[in-house]
Scaffold this active site. Structure first.
Site, short mmCIF file in Angstrom:
data_model
loop_
_atom_site.label_atom_id
_atom_site.label_comp_id
_atom_site.label_asym_id
_atom_site.label_seq_id
_atom_site.Cartn_x
_atom_site.Cartn_y
_atom_site.Cartn_z
N ASP A 138 -13.45 24.76 -23.15
CA ASP A 138 -13.26 23.49 -22.81
C ASP A 138 -14.28 22.64 -23.65
O ASP A 138 -13.89 21.31 -23.64
CB ASP A 138 -13.68 23.01 -21.35
CG ASP A 138 -12.53 23.43 -20.53
OD1 ASP A 138 -11.55 23.30 -20.96
OD2 ASP A 138 -12.96 23.84 -19.29
N HIS A 189 -20.31 29.55 -18.10
CA HIS A 189 -19.31 30.42 -17.83
C HIS A 189 -19.79 31.32 -16.51
O HIS A 189 -20.70 32.14 -16.61
CB HIS A 189 -18.36 30.92 -18.59
CG HIS A 189 -17.04 31.21 -18.23
ND1 HIS A 189 -16.68 32.46 -17.39
CD2 HIS A 189 -16.11 30.61 -18.11
CE1 HIS A 189 -15.47 32.46 -17.17
NE2 HIS A 189 -14.95 31.25 -17.72
N1 CMC Z 1 -25.50 22.55 -18.12
C1 CMC Z 1 -26.63 22.66 -17.84
N2 CMC Z 1 -27.14 23.63 -16.89
C2 CMC Z 1 -25.98 24.78 -16.65
C3 CMC Z 1 -24.77 24.43 -17.02
C4 CMC Z 1 -24.51 23.36 -17.63
N3 CMC Z 1 -23.13 23.32 -18.10
N4 CMC Z 1 -24.13 25.44 -16.41
C5 CMC Z 1 -25.09 26.14 -15.73
N5 CMC Z 1 -26.19 25.55 -15.90
C6 CMC Z 1 -27.46 26.07 -15.19
C7 CMC Z 1 -27.56 25.81 -13.58
O1 CMC Z 1 -27.95 24.62 -13.40
C8 CMC Z 1 -28.21 26.97 -13.07
O2 CMC Z 1 -29.70 26.79 -13.47
P1 CMC Z 1 -30.85 27.24 -12.39
O3 CMC Z 1 -30.66 28.85 -12.49
O4 CMC Z 1 -32.04 26.77 -13.06
O5 CMC Z 1 -30.55 26.53 -11.09
C9 CMC Z 1 -27.58 28.07 -14.03
O6 CMC Z 1 -27.27 27.59 -15.17
C10 CMC Z 1 -26.58 28.98 -13.34
O7 CMC Z 1 -25.59 27.93 -13.15
P2 CMC Z 1 -24.84 28.32 -12.09
O8 CMC Z 1 -24.07 26.94 -11.78
O9 CMC Z 1 -25.35 28.80 -10.79
O10 CMC Z 1 -23.56 29.24 -12.63
P3 CMC Z 1 -21.97 29.25 -12.27
O11 CMC Z 1 -21.64 30.73 -12.62
O12 CMC Z 1 -22.04 29.11 -10.83
O13 CMC Z 1 -21.26 28.09 -12.80
C11 CMC Z 1 -19.85 26.93 -14.41
C12 CMC Z 1 -20.42 28.32 -14.16
C13 CMC Z 1 -18.91 27.05 -15.56
C14 CMC Z 1 -19.52 26.23 -13.21
C15 CMC Z 1 -21.15 26.07 -15.06
O14 CMC Z 1 -21.78 26.69 -16.20
C16 CMC Z 1 -20.92 24.73 -15.21
O15 CMC Z 1 -20.99 23.47 -14.32
N6 CMC Z 1 -20.43 24.36 -16.54
C17 CMC Z 1 -20.05 22.97 -16.76
C18 CMC Z 1 -18.52 22.70 -16.58
C19 CMC Z 1 -17.69 23.50 -17.64
O16 CMC Z 1 -17.74 23.61 -18.61
N7 CMC Z 1 -16.62 24.39 -16.74
C20 CMC Z 1 -15.53 24.97 -17.63
C21 CMC Z 1 -15.60 26.56 -17.29
S1 CMC Z 1 -14.64 27.48 -18.44
C22 CMC Z 1 -13.01 26.83 -18.23
C23 CMC Z 1 -12.53 27.24 -17.03
O17 CMC Z 1 -12.13 28.73 -16.96
O18 CMC Z 1 -12.44 26.53 -16.04
#
Ligand code: CMC
Length: 429
Positions: free
Chosen positions: A364, A307
């Site tokens: 989720d 998140h």
């Molecule tokens: N699985 C594997 N790796 C992950 C995941 C994941 N679910 N989420 C983040 N990472 C890694 C990402 O690859 C990155 O690694 P590195 O630093 O080596 O490049 C690091 O963690 C930071 O990730 P980010 O994408 O820069 O983080 P963000 O804050 O931009 O994204 C997120 C947040 C929710 C989009 C992401 O965690 C994600 O894609 N999660 C899976 C989708 C999900 O469950 N979304 C629902 C969110 S909660 C409900 C809502 O409010 O919508």
């Protein structure tokens, strides 16, 4: 962290004071409102990781401590003691309603559940295989054409549109569920309980009757409460930015539904359940699947994990997990998948990849299991999130509209293209 008392920016040796905007709790803000005019610079913050787009008094999140409060009330207390429409009233009007206020609000929503025949024709025009989020977004936008008396930014119009959105999107989403099973679109009954009426329209047989299991009623009410608002998330920011152009609330919420549909946002509940199924189908062990997620070349993410704001745990996910055992047992849900999800969580939480990046299960991760146990098909999961988020979108639209500081949302960019070229006629290319 002690409070910052003074902030200064030096550009090419010339210093200027930056105003600090105080929060009642949480991060204060550094105002860069005059940056461009005083320095010729713009700020760069991809994904708005550090940018506050507005002031808001609706929802507070502390991502390090796993705190979520609506209008100051902890989510755990609301989840335990409140109902969805009471929470909707709280988010939209700012305070918990008295009994009279709540009764009047419930009645008003119930009275507006009937939808225009044209909306039914509109829904029936889509292929039955259409993803319900696409149909929902179109239907919400179309509401403005059927109820023009509720389109506008005056108090009367906004109050009416608020009730219309809560009432009619519930019926539209129930109709979308009904279409999955090929059932006729039945009429809402006046005066019904919001969740009961939603379930009845979604699941009753041709006689229109349905015995609602109290476990389903409570679980759905709870899930709607947990989704009701989440401050400046992707879809709510979309609602605000569309609304900032003075587009009407239906157009703004419709755009928010589009944002919610993405798998990194609300679409993650559908993606998480598909991921559990895929692990089973491919015969991977949990360890093998986790290894794939960690291998960036595979491009797989652990859906329902991570998140932007929560860096210890998602309190909504914790509530869902705490009730899932009981609900799945009573409803005869898929305990095999629940066990797999719990094992996946356990392995991920003890793996350095997830620990270092502070990735925890979000709301989720487990919700799809509950929706499945309630007999909703997978594509209906994200529309259920949308139904829950409706009060938040409405509250933010109203807050934005009433804030005299609101300006049209219009970010800047760092241009990296060609500086200037001369048009080349076709025959010379
Ligand atoms: N699985 C594997 N790796 C992950 C995941 C994941 N679910 N989420 C983040 N990472 C890694 C990402 O690859 C990155 O690694 P590195 O630093 O080596 O490049 C690091 O963690 C930071 O990730 P980010 O994408 O820069 O983080 P963000 O804050 O931009 O994204 C997120 C947040 C929710 C989009 C992401 O965690 C994600 O894609 N999660 C899976 C989708 C999900 O469950 N979304 C629902 C969110 S909660 C409900 C809502 O409010 O919508």
């Amino acid at each position: 962290m002690s409070q910052v008392t003074d902030a200064r920016l030096t550009v090419d040796g010339s210093a200027s004071e930056l105003e600090i905007e105080r929060a009642t709790i949480g991060n204060d803000g550094l105002s860069v409102a005059n940056l461009l005019s005083t320095t010729g610079l713009v700020t760069v913050d991809p994904g708005f990781m550090n940018t506050a787009s507005c002031e808001s008094s609706i929802t507070y999140i502390d991502g390090d401590q796993g705190i979520l409060r609506y209008r100051g009330y902890p989510i755990e207390q609301l989840a335990k003691s409140s109902t969805f429409l009471e929470v909707a009233y709280l988010l939209i009007h700012g305070d918990l309603p008295t009994q009279d206020q709540l009764t009047a609000f419930n009645n008003r929503v119930a009275r507006h559940m009937h939808v225009h025949e044209g909306i039914k024709t509109f829904l029936e025009a889509f292929p039955r295989s259409a993803h319900p989020m696409a149909v929902l977004s179109g239907a919400v936008s179309a509401l403005s054409t059927f109820y023009p008396e509720s389109v506008g930014r005056g108090e009367y119009e906004i109050e009416l549109a608020t009730v219309q959105l809560l009432a009619k999107t519930a019926v539209v989403i129930a109709y979308l569920q009904r279409r999955v099973t090929g059932g006729e679109l039945i009429e809402p009954r006046p005066g019904g309980h919001y969740v009961d009426e939603f379930m009845r329209i979604a699941f009753s047989g041709p006689d229109g009757n349905l015995d609602i299991d109290p476990t389903v009623r409570r679980a759905l009410d709870l899930l709607l409460i947990l989704h009701a608002d989440h401050e400046q998330n992707c879809s709510t920011s979309t609602v605000r930015i569309v609304g900032s152009s003075q587009a009407n609330i239906y157009a703004s919420v419709s755009a928010g539904i589009g944002a919610l549909s993405g798998p990194l946002h609300g679409g993650a509940n559908e993606a998480a359940l598909r991921m559990f199924d895929q692990i089973k189908e491919q015969g991977d062990t949990i360890e093998q699947f986790v290894a794939k997620v960690k291998d960036k070349a595979e491009g797989a993410r652990l859906m329902g994990f991570g998140h932007r704001v929560y860096k210890s745990y998602d309190p909504r996910g914790a509530v869902v997990k705490s009730v899932a055992d009981k609900v799945l047992e009573q409803l005869g849900g898929n305990n095999e998948t629940f066990d797999m999800a719990k094992r996946l969580e356990e392995i991920a939480l003890s793996d350095d990849y997830f620990v270092e990046r502070k990735l925890y299960p979000n709301v989720d991760f487990y919700t799809g299991l509950l929706y499945s146990a309630m007999k909703f098909p997978v594509p209906m999961f994200t529309p259920l999130f949308a139904l829950g988020r409706m009060p938040g979108w409405i509250a933010h639209y109203r807050e934005m509209m009433n804030d005299p500081r609101t300006k049209i949302g219009r970010p800047r960019q760092i241009y990296t293209g060609e500086v200037e070229r001369t048009y080349v006629p076709m025959e010379q290319r």
